[in-house]
Every structure is written in C-alpha cells, then in structure tokens.
Design an enzyme around this catalytic site. Sequence first.
Site, PDB file in Angstrom:
ATOM      1  CE  LYS A 192      35.785  35.537  40.920  1.00 43.08           C
ATOM      2  NZ  LYS A 192      35.821  34.090  40.690  1.00 43.08           N
ATOM      3  CB  THR A 242      38.827  38.600  41.846  1.00 47.58           C
ATOM      4  OG1 THR A 242      38.339  37.926  40.727  1.00 47.58           O
ATOM      5  CG2 THR A 242      38.281  39.104  43.377  1.00 47.58           C
ATOM      6  CE  LYS A 270      43.857  39.514  44.276  1.00 45.46           C
ATOM      7  NZ  LYS A 270      42.528  38.994  43.040  1.00 45.46           N
TER       8      LYS A 270
END
Length: 290
Positions: free
Chosen positions: A169, A93, A238
């Site tokens: 994603k 990711t 994150k």
Amino acid sequence: MKIGFIGLGNMGSVIARNLMKAGHEVTVWNRSPGKADALVADGARRAATPAEAAQGDVVQTMLADDKALEAVAFGPDGILSAPSTAIHVSHSTISLKLAERLAQAHADHGSVLVSAPVFGRPAAAEAAKLFIAAAGPADALETCQPVFDTIGQKTFRIGDHPPAANIVKLCGNFMILAAVEAMAEAMTLAEKNGVAKATLLEVATGTLFGSPAYQIYGDIMVRDAFRPAGFAAPLGLKDMNLVSEAATAARVPMPALSVLRDHLMATVAREGEEIDWSGIAKIIAEDAGI
C-alpha cells in the site's frame, strides 16, 4: 457474517453500507457517534465501544492514521480487550512498525490480524470497486474473502505476513503521487506552450498511460477540481512520511520522495488542509507562473 465496522469517514461509511446491502449483520462504532446515525437508521447496530464491535466473525477498521488505530486496538475497551477472537481486518494505511505490533498483539491475544489496505477513492468504495491488497494466514484470508468480494472488484493476496500488504500500500501510494507529479509537470509545460491540459491528457491516456491513476487524477487536474478532497493532502503527506520511514529503515534511497513531500507540504501551507493531494498541481503551475 457478523461484522463490526470501526471508522465511518468518507470511505468507511460507504463500505459499511455496502456490507449491509449484501446482507451482512453490521455493528458500527465511530469516535464521533453522530457519523453512525444514518447507518443505524438503516439497520446497523450501534456499539458502545470498539470491544463491543469486535464480538462477531470479523471486525474491520478504516482509520486515518497510526494514532487512531492504536487507540481503537490497544486503548480502554479496545479491540484487543474483547474476549472474542474476531478476525481484525485493518484497511488503514499505517506504518510497518504498527502493523508488526498489531500482528504480534493479536497472536498473543489468540486472534488474527489481516492487513487489507485498499486502492480507490470514495467513488470506487461506493461502487464496491476497490482493489484490496490482503495479507495474513491463509485460513483467515479465506474467511474474509466474502467480505472482500462485497466491497471490491479484485483481491490481491500478498502472503501470510500482514505487514507485507502494508508495504504494498505504501509503495502504491508513492507511485500514485509520482504519477500525479509527472502529469502536473507535463501539463504545466504543455500549457505554457499553448497546448491545453485536456488535449495532453487525451493523448496520454489514449496511448501509453491509460491507467486509472492517469485517467482519474488527470481529469481532476484538467478541471482544477481539488475541492472537496477525495483524499486530503495532509493524509497524503502522512503516507509519504510513512514511506520515508520504511525507506530509511530498509536503507533504500528514494530521491523523488523528497520532491513529493515538499510539494505536499507547500500545498497544505498555501491552500489549507481541505484540498485534495492532487492539488500539488496548483503549486507546480504557480511556480511556473500560471
């Protein structure tokens, strides 16, 4: 197929093992070499560098963040220094900016990037039941499909531009955490009014919310099973920062995102970095006096 696998954390190690079980010839590399020992003992080959791991048909990376992937791809003895043209399948990711940079760098190198981030926690990876969002040139996706079939239950082809899979994603992770937030708030309200969290979850998942996100994370919240983390809160933070970066670049207001980021930051501050990202439920309950 001859497959290189880089990044042997909770997800990567079980994915690599499933590839080995399926008969693929797997070469592994990890920044901490000890994490490769069990796989090597079971028949994987150990690479000395990422470039060496990229000598086969495909090299897969499952890394924590942009910095780790940049080091593996662009660093000394990185994937892009390898003479071969193995297809680079990135499961990480990452930011859209890095996905664009990687795609161009591979084109300049004469190789191909396929972005293929996955949906699913470590248990799903171990059971080869991941969902894969894949984007890249059609011929490369065809080459990689046997790999995807080995590690996942369904592959969604997003298009020929790799960063398209990365935005899917990021959007998906935002939606997962938004579902966790909604459940946590609702469970807290129910509990303060004398209704058990488990009862609310049974009704919710038995009616309108019978999705894996509600079932899996709802069970975690009912049991307060936030440790050990399947997906640690700092990684979730994150990802929400990457969503914010993408939203800012596209001029898309996402007011709910601010709430999710704040709750993740509070969770890490109060509970430490080893708690699951669904641990935001603890913060919501504590703020309500539970």
